[in-house]
Write a protein that holds these residues in place. Structure first.
Motif, PDB file in Angstrom:
ATOM      1  N   LEU A   6      13.716   5.501   1.437  1.00 60.26           N
ATOM      2  CA  LEU A   6      14.641   4.400   1.401  1.00 60.26           C
ATOM      3  C   LEU A   6      14.971   3.620   2.695  1.00 60.26           C
ATOM      4  CD1 LEU A   6      17.441   5.531  -0.925  1.00 60.26           C
ATOM      5  CD2 LEU A   6      15.498   4.109  -1.352  1.00 60.26           C
ATOM      6  N   SER A   7      15.264   4.479   3.871  1.00 60.20           N
ATOM      7  CA  SER A   7      15.481   3.855   5.041  1.00 60.20           C
ATOM      8  C   SER A   7      14.297   3.596   6.046  1.00 60.20           C
ATOM      9  CB  SER A   7      16.542   4.869   6.048  1.00 60.20           C
ATOM     10  OG  SER A   7      15.863   5.973   5.993  1.00 60.20           O
ATOM     11  N   LYS A   8      13.027   3.781   5.153  1.00 64.52           N
ATOM     12  CA  LYS A   8      11.851   3.726   6.076  1.00 64.52           C
ATOM     13  C   LYS A   8      11.184   2.623   5.249  1.00 64.52           C
ATOM     14  CE  LYS A   8      12.041   8.594   7.586  1.00 64.52           C
ATOM     15  NZ  LYS A   8      12.693   9.278   6.246  1.00 64.52           N
ATOM     16  N   ALA A   9      10.158   2.982   4.446  1.00 62.17           N
ATOM     17  CA  ALA A   9       9.128   2.332   3.753  1.00 62.17           C
ATOM     18  C   ALA A   9       9.760   1.130   2.647  1.00 62.17           C
ATOM     19  CB  ALA A   9       8.041   2.904   3.188  1.00 62.17           C
ATOM     20  N   TYR A  10      10.926   1.727   1.947  1.00 62.76           N
ATOM     21  CA  TYR A  10      11.278   0.986   1.097  1.00 62.76           C
ATOM     22  C   TYR A  10      12.143  -0.228   1.593  1.00 62.76           C
ATOM     23  CZ  TYR A  10      13.595  -0.609  -3.356  1.00 62.76           C
ATOM     24  OH  TYR A  10      13.992  -1.222  -4.213  1.00 62.76           O
ATOM     25  N   LEU A  11      12.880  -0.010   2.770  1.00 62.94           N
ATOM     26  CA  LEU A  11      13.650  -0.991   3.432  1.00 62.94           C
ATOM     27  C   LEU A  11      12.498  -1.860   3.933  1.00 62.94           C
ATOM     28  CD1 LEU A  11      16.280  -2.440   4.353  1.00 62.94           C
ATOM     29  CD2 LEU A  11      16.185  -0.663   6.292  1.00 62.94           C
ATOM     30  N   LEU A  12      11.541  -1.576   4.294  1.00 65.25           N
ATOM     31  CA  LEU A  12      10.351  -2.185   5.214  1.00 65.25           C
ATOM     32  C   LEU A  12       9.642  -2.981   4.109  1.00 65.25           C
ATOM     33  CD1 LEU A  12       9.381  -2.481   8.127  1.00 65.25           C
ATOM     34  CD2 LEU A  12       7.909  -0.912   7.582  1.00 65.25           C
ATOM     35  N   GLY A  13       9.880  -2.625   2.905  1.00 66.73           N
ATOM     36  CA  GLY A  13       9.219  -3.666   1.750  1.00 66.73           C
ATOM     37  C   GLY A  13       7.820  -3.197   1.387  1.00 66.73           C
ATOM     38  N   GLU A  14       7.454  -1.901   1.949  1.00 66.85           N
ATOM     39  CA  GLU A  14       5.876  -1.187   1.864  1.00 66.85           C
ATOM     40  C   GLU A  14       5.874  -0.676   0.541  1.00 66.85           C
ATOM     41  OE1 GLU A  14       5.238   0.942   5.371  1.00 66.85           O
ATOM     42  OE2 GLU A  14       4.697  -0.591   6.508  1.00 66.85           O
ATOM     43  N   LYS A  15       7.062  -0.151  -0.048  1.00 68.11           N
ATOM     44  CA  LYS A  15       7.080   0.523  -1.285  1.00 68.11           C
ATOM     45  C   LYS A  15       7.676  -0.021  -2.456  1.00 68.11           C
ATOM     46  CE  LYS A  15       5.549   5.133  -0.147  1.00 68.11           C
ATOM     47  NZ  LYS A  15       5.715   6.429  -0.120  1.00 68.11           N
ATOM     48  N   THR A  16       7.449  -0.033  -3.772  1.00 67.94           N
ATOM     49  CA  THR A  16       7.995  -0.470  -4.859  1.00 67.94           C
ATOM     50  C   THR A  16       9.041   0.863  -5.536  1.00 67.94           C
ATOM     51  OG1 THR A  16       6.309   0.027  -6.213  1.00 67.94           O
ATOM     52  CG2 THR A  16       6.312  -2.025  -5.193  1.00 67.94           C
ATOM     53  N   VAL A  17       9.793   0.360  -6.163  1.00 70.76           N
ATOM     54  CA  VAL A  17      10.613   1.268  -6.888  1.00 70.76           C
ATOM     55  C   VAL A  17       9.647   2.580  -7.676  1.00 70.76           C
ATOM     56  CG1 VAL A  17      12.281   1.920  -8.816  1.00 70.76           C
ATOM     57  CG2 VAL A  17      12.934   0.208  -7.232  1.00 70.76           C
ATOM     58  N   ASP A  18       8.640   1.990  -8.153  1.00 74.42           N
ATOM     59  CA  ASP A  18       7.587   2.889  -9.082  1.00 74.42           C
ATOM     60  C   ASP A  18       6.973   3.646  -8.039  1.00 74.42           C
ATOM     61  OD1 ASP A  18       8.335   1.854 -11.469  1.00 74.42           O
ATOM     62  OD2 ASP A  18       6.404   0.609 -11.747  1.00 74.42           O
ATOM     63  N   GLU A  19       6.668   3.168  -6.722  1.00 72.59           N
ATOM     64  CA  GLU A  19       6.132   4.122  -5.896  1.00 72.59           C
ATOM     65  C   GLU A  19       6.892   5.083  -5.235  1.00 72.59           C
ATOM     66  OE1 GLU A  19       2.573   1.196  -4.378  1.00 72.59           O
ATOM     67  OE2 GLU A  19       4.675   0.971  -3.535  1.00 72.59           O
ATOM     68  N   LEU A  20       8.362   5.006  -5.312  1.00 68.68           N
ATOM     69  CA  LEU A  20       9.412   6.032  -4.962  1.00 68.68           C
ATOM     70  C   LEU A  20       9.580   7.029  -5.831  1.00 68.68           C
ATOM     71  CD1 LEU A  20      12.335   3.937  -3.656  1.00 68.68           C
ATOM     72  CD2 LEU A  20      10.590   4.801  -2.114  1.00 68.68           C
ATOM     73  N   LEU A  21       9.233   6.869  -7.001  1.00 70.29           N
ATOM     74  CA  LEU A  21       9.431   7.952  -8.144  1.00 70.29           C
ATOM     75  C   LEU A  21       8.689   9.020  -7.748  1.00 70.29           C
ATOM     76  CD1 LEU A  21       9.270   5.750 -11.561  1.00 70.29           C
ATOM     77  CD2 LEU A  21      11.272   6.406 -10.117  1.00 70.29           C
ATOM     78  N   ILE A  22       9.485  10.413  -8.035  1.00 69.60           N
ATOM     79  CA  ILE A  22       8.832  11.367  -7.614  1.00 69.60           C
ATOM     80  C   ILE A  22       7.838  11.850  -8.590  1.00 69.60           C
ATOM     81  CG2 ILE A  22       9.189  14.035  -7.515  1.00 69.60           C
ATOM     82  CD1 ILE A  22      12.268  13.345  -6.359  1.00 69.60           C
ATOM     83  N   ARG A  23       7.989  11.475  -9.955  1.00 66.76           N
ATOM     84  CA  ARG A  23       7.002  11.720 -10.968  1.00 66.76           C
ATOM     85  C   ARG A  23       7.307  10.519 -11.812  1.00 66.76           C
ATOM     86  NH1 ARG A  23       8.411  16.928 -10.541  1.00 66.76           N
ATOM     87  NH2 ARG A  23       6.743  18.173  -9.851  1.00 66.76           N
ATOM     88  N   PRO A  24       6.207   9.821 -12.715  1.00 64.21           N
ATOM     89  CA  PRO A  24       6.535   8.884 -13.608  1.00 64.21           C
ATOM     90  C   PRO A  24       7.119   9.521 -14.839  1.00 64.21           C
ATOM     91  CG  PRO A  24       4.075   9.403 -13.787  1.00 64.21           C
ATOM     92  CD  PRO A  24       4.786  10.368 -12.567  1.00 64.21           C
ATOM     93  N   ALA A  25       7.827   8.691 -15.443  1.00 57.69           N
ATOM     94  CA  ALA A  25       8.756   9.206 -16.702  1.00 57.69           C
ATOM     95  C   ALA A  25       7.888  10.080 -17.539  1.00 57.69           C
ATOM     96  CB  ALA A  25       9.533   8.034 -17.342  1.00 57.69           C
ATOM     97  N   ASP A  26       6.655   9.444 -18.136  1.00 60.03           N
ATOM     98  CA  ASP A  26       6.001  10.250 -18.930  1.00 60.03           C
ATOM     99  C   ASP A  26       5.629  11.743 -18.602  1.00 60.03           C
ATOM    100  OD1 ASP A  26       4.125   9.354 -17.220  1.00 60.03           O
ATOM    101  OD2 ASP A  26       2.555   8.885 -18.408  1.00 60.03           O
ATOM    102  N   ALA A  27       5.521  12.035 -17.309  1.00 63.09           N
ATOM    103  CA  ALA A  27       5.278  13.327 -16.959  1.00 63.09           C
ATOM    104  C   ALA A  27       6.443  14.291 -17.478  1.00 63.09           C
ATOM    105  CB  ALA A  27       5.046  13.457 -15.190  1.00 63.09           C
ATOM    106  N   TYR A  28       7.601  13.896 -17.260  1.00 61.00           N
ATOM    107  CA  TYR A  28       8.640  14.679 -17.770  1.00 61.00           C
ATOM    108  C   TYR A  28       8.852  14.582 -19.302  1.00 61.00           C
ATOM    109  CZ  TYR A  28      10.492  13.698 -13.178  1.00 61.00           C
ATOM    110  OH  TYR A  28      10.890  13.880 -11.789  1.00 61.00           O
ATOM    111  N   GLY A  29       8.386  13.610 -20.084  1.00 59.78           N
ATOM    112  CA  GLY A  29       8.396  13.758 -21.394  1.00 59.78           C
ATOM    113  C   GLY A  29       7.404  14.722 -22.099  1.00 59.78           C
ATOM    114  N   ARG A  30       6.275  14.875 -21.432  1.00 62.86           N
ATOM    115  CA  ARG A  30       5.433  15.685 -21.574  1.00 62.86           C
ATOM    116  C   ARG A  30       5.829  17.051 -21.732  1.00 62.86           C
ATOM    117  NH1 ARG A  30       1.665  12.251 -18.923  1.00 62.86           N
ATOM    118  NH2 ARG A  30       1.421  13.793 -17.277  1.00 62.86           N
ATOM    119  N   HIS A  31       6.685  17.394 -20.873  1.00 69.08           N
ATOM    120  CA  HIS A  31       7.227  18.681 -20.754  1.00 69.08           C
ATOM    121  C   HIS A  31       8.479  18.841 -21.530  1.00 69.08           C
ATOM    122  CE1 HIS A  31       3.962  18.948 -17.779  1.00 69.08           C
ATOM    123  NE2 HIS A  31       4.305  20.263 -17.740  1.00 69.08           N
TER     124      HIS A  31
END
Lengths: 415, 103
Positions: free
Chosen positions: A47-72
């Protein structure tokens, strides 16, 4: 009757590890993560690095995508606050009044920013930095040549200063202590980071107490107790965090500066664990500690998952941290609390590569490694293996740290 | 989408499509592959996402940068085909890549 869930409070780094680890440990009931933010677990350090800099999107911040949790079979209730825990009834009450029954409970409530109560601190343009939405708001104010004032010269403050500088803002850091990073590093390391920031064009002011903020509708000036004024289009306050222990305390669980847990992340209630920044836990190296650390949340979550499944997997990992500022990658092994000697390896006054080793009674307890990945990796081992070292060896660039890993007994017959 | 084959510590192989621009580490995290930790989330800071690249793929994957090499040189169970999987970006050429996870 359907099986009751394990409920995880806090859609956090801890939850992102705890939920899948529960499956690996054999929990086959429902898993429900309740979070008051509107996102599934995401990486907070960028957040205080690549995201503030604009190098990452919210999707790229996610630890896992939503469907990975759904499968479990891991479900989420997001944007929902837990108001209270009833340990006798084994239920949670949400802010809406709804009650949720649990079989097992994990409290991963993390920390919140320490806020200041100064005149003008509610003005538009005065921000804190903890979650995605904070950064989104800050990014709307960022513009080249704009003036940013950072209140607090800790890691968050300095990382933010570096990014805003890279985004073209004129940045001033105001620190109350007589040096930046005063709470966490030795003076030698503080001086290094002050030099780097000043070389990059950030103004660092130490021993200055902020007394308020002023402006017509939005912040224009930061006022200091010594009478100085700093013009500001954007103010970011980074003066630390406080653990969210209230839910646990109100439920009658032991808390201090953190929710008290054992080495397996258990509270005194056999059905409740607590994980991450909000916990006060025993470390084999440092006694009872509370850490603000992703690796801690991740490792402790594994112990907690095992504990919830009736297994003992004590958590004994060495704390470590990192910070990225400009081209400086700082990696910190261990905690330096109580050090009685600092040894520097490399030149901290020129260039951007050195280490500061912290010793206590002749033992290495921590190391700040600046662009020194090998020293960082070997320091971790020197600390965890409790190897006796001496200052001359650590300071001598001709002696590889690797060679110090040989047990003392085996290394003795030199003559 | 490139398919990456992960050989888990127990020897079991699993295959997943991993999006272009993602990393071999992230693909493992997304699919909860066992054997890597990835404590730092891809910042090349912790060496807990080490994998062994199938030797036939070493050239296509390419060499580690200096920082990664330094991290690896001090990590445990390092082999000549060790890489930090957070530093392997998924490109079309990596379709079929095989990596195995340390035990």
């Amino acid at each position: 009757m359907p099986q009751l869930p394990c409920i995880i409070i806090g859609a956090s780094h801890a939850a992102a590890q705890l939920a899948p680890s529960l499956r690996q440990e054999g929990w086959d009931g429902p898993i429900l993560v309740v979070g008051d933010e509107s996102f599934i677990p995401y990486h907070r350090p960028p957040l205080s690095k690549a995201y503030l800099l604009g190098e990452k999107t919210v999707d790229e911040l996610l630890i896992r995508p939503a469907d990975a949790y759904g499968r479990h079979g891991i479900e989420f209730r997001l944007g929902v606050r837990v108001e209270s825990i009833d340990r006798q009834a084994k239920t949670l009450t949400l802010a809406s009044g709804e009650e949720l029954a649990y079989a097992k409970l994990a409290i991963c409530t993390g920390t919140r920013v320490r806020t200041v109560n100064l005149p003008g601190s509610e003005l538009a343009g005065v921000h804190y930095l903890r979650n995605i939405e904070d950064i989104d708001r800050i990014r709307q104010v960022v513009r080249p040549q704009g003036r940013a004032v950072i209140v607090g010269g800790g890691y968050i403050g300095l990382e933010t200063a570096a990014v805003l500088n890279q985004l073209g803002m004129q940045v001033t850091v105001l620190e109350m202590a007589d040096r930046v990073l005063a709470r966490v590093t030795a003076p030698q390391v503080s001086a290094f980071f002050q030099r780097v920031h000043e070389q990059e064009g950030v103004s660092i002011q130490t021993a200055v107490a902020v007394s308020g903020f002023a402006g017509d509708g939005r912040v224009e000036r930061v006022l200091c107790a010594d009478g100085r004024l700093f013009a500001a289009d954007l103010v970011i306050i980074g003066v630390g965090v406080v653990p969210n222990v209230e839910l646990a305390a109100q439920a009658g669980l032991a808390t201090d500066n953190g929710i008290l847990v054992d080495a397996c992340a258990r509270t005194a209630d056999p059905d409740i664990v607590a994980v991450g920044d909000c916990t006060l836990h025993p470390s084999p190296y440092y006694g009872f500690i509370r850490l603000e650390s992703v690796p801690n949340a991740t490792e402790q979550a594994k112990s907690a998952a095992a504990a919830l499944c009736g297994k003992d997997k004590p958590y004994a990992a060495l704390p470590w941290f990192w910070s990225d500022q400009y081209d400086v990658k700082l990696q910190i092994a261990g905690l330096n609390q109580g050090y009685d000697q600092v040894v520097v390896r490399g030149d901290r006054e020129v260039g951007r590569s050195f280490c500061a080793f912290y010793l206590k009674q002749g033992k290495l307890i921590a190391a700040d490694c600046v662009n020194r990945p090998q020293e960082f990796m070997f320091s971790k081992r020197l600390i965890t293996e409790n190897i006796e070292v001496n200052a001359q060896q650590l300071a001598d660039e001709d002696i590889q740290l690797k060679s110090l890993l040989v047990p003392v007994d085996a290394a003795l017959p030199l003559n | 989408m490139p398919v990456i084959k992960y050989i888990q510590p127990n020897g079991q192989a699993v295959e997943f499509e991993v999006p272009l621009g993602s990393s071999v580490m992230q693909g493992a995290m997304d699919n909860m592959v066992e054997g890597i930790v990835a404590e730092c989330g891809g910042a090349c800071s912790c060496a807990t996402c080490q994998v062994y690249v199938d030797p036939a793929w070493m050239e296509i994957v390419g060499p580690a940068c200096d920082f990664e090499q330094d991290m690896l040189s001090a990590a445990s169970d390092v082999r000549s085909n060790s890489r930090l999987s957070c530093q392997i970006e998924i490109t079309p050429e990596l379709h079929g890549l095989i990596v195995s996870m340390p035990g």
